[in-house]
Design a protein around this motif. Sequence first.
Motif, PDB file in Angstrom:
ATOM      1  N   MET A  82     -38.410  25.700   0.891  1.00 15.15           N
ATOM      2  CA  MET A  82     -38.615  24.619   1.857  1.00 15.15           C
ATOM      3  C   MET A  82     -38.311  23.246   1.264  1.00 15.15           C
ATOM      4  O   MET A  82     -37.993  22.321   2.004  1.00 15.15           O
ATOM      5  CB  MET A  82     -40.053  24.640   2.388  1.00 15.15           C
ATOM      6  CG  MET A  82     -40.393  25.902   3.171  1.00 15.15           C
ATOM      7  SD  MET A  82     -39.275  26.250   4.538  1.00 15.15           S
ATOM      8  CE  MET A  82     -39.752  24.980   5.662  1.00 15.15           C
ATOM      9  N   LEU A 129     -42.676  26.847  12.023  1.00 19.34           N
ATOM     10  CA  LEU A 129     -41.363  26.517  11.466  1.00 19.34           C
ATOM     11  C   LEU A 129     -40.328  26.416  12.578  1.00 19.34           C
ATOM     12  O   LEU A 129     -40.365  27.161  13.558  1.00 19.34           O
ATOM     13  CB  LEU A 129     -40.913  27.581  10.461  1.00 19.34           C
ATOM     14  CG  LEU A 129     -41.750  27.746   9.192  1.00 19.34           C
ATOM     15  CD1 LEU A 129     -41.142  28.837   8.313  1.00 19.34           C
ATOM     16  CD2 LEU A 129     -41.878  26.445   8.437  1.00 19.34           C
ATOM     17  N   GLN A 133     -35.776  25.604   9.401  1.00 21.97           N
ATOM     18  CA  GLN A 133     -36.684  25.995   8.319  1.00 21.97           C
ATOM     19  C   GLN A 133     -36.687  27.512   8.116  1.00 21.97           C
ATOM     20  O   GLN A 133     -36.700  27.984   6.985  1.00 21.97           O
ATOM     21  CB  GLN A 133     -38.094  25.476   8.609  1.00 21.97           C
ATOM     22  CG  GLN A 133     -38.179  23.967   8.515  1.00 21.97           C
ATOM     23  CD  GLN A 133     -39.477  23.439   9.077  1.00 21.97           C
ATOM     24  OE1 GLN A 133     -39.942  23.848  10.139  1.00 21.97           O
ATOM     25  NE2 GLN A 133     -40.086  22.522   8.335  1.00 21.97           N
TER      26      GLN A 133
END
Length: 183
Positions: A82, A129, A133
């Motif tokens: 991430m 998310l 992502q």
Amino acid sequence: DWVGVVAGGPCAECGLDAGATPRGELPDELRRAARAWATLLTDTPVTRLRARPHGTAWSALEYGGHVDGVLEVFGLRVDRMMVEDGPELGWWDHEAAVLDDSYQQRDPAGLAHDIERDSAALSARLMGLDDAQWSRTGMRRAGERFTVEGLARFAWHESVHHLHDASRLLAESWTAAALSTAD
């Protein structure tokens, strides 16, 4: 073959089709599998959890330790994916971890707690998310490319698959114990 597990249809051994579930449901599925592990670990006598019927490589307790390791390691990998672009994730030697981290000596109730904690932590990382992502990547040995989504599906499959393995071992150890007392 983690790619086959994630996208190749139902697993021939445990029956889970990890690729068929919408990704937004993965956090709940991870927590559900952790609760099943907690039940197995707290409701089963430790002698049965440590048994290796028929010379199996791992006991049910060791499978549980492995699942906890997967949840922890994969959570850390998601964190890196991430914040870093395409990080090299390295290789986690899960076979060595069984001995190095003394999975066979773990307290079952403590392990149940750890599995639920690490599953909740990974699930929290995945909640909410967006598409970009879920698609972030990381690399493992020999250029194996993971996405966050693929890693989450793989973690879920590992949790369910090894619960299946542990349950099978417990059934075999119960049968072996019953047969030996019948003699």
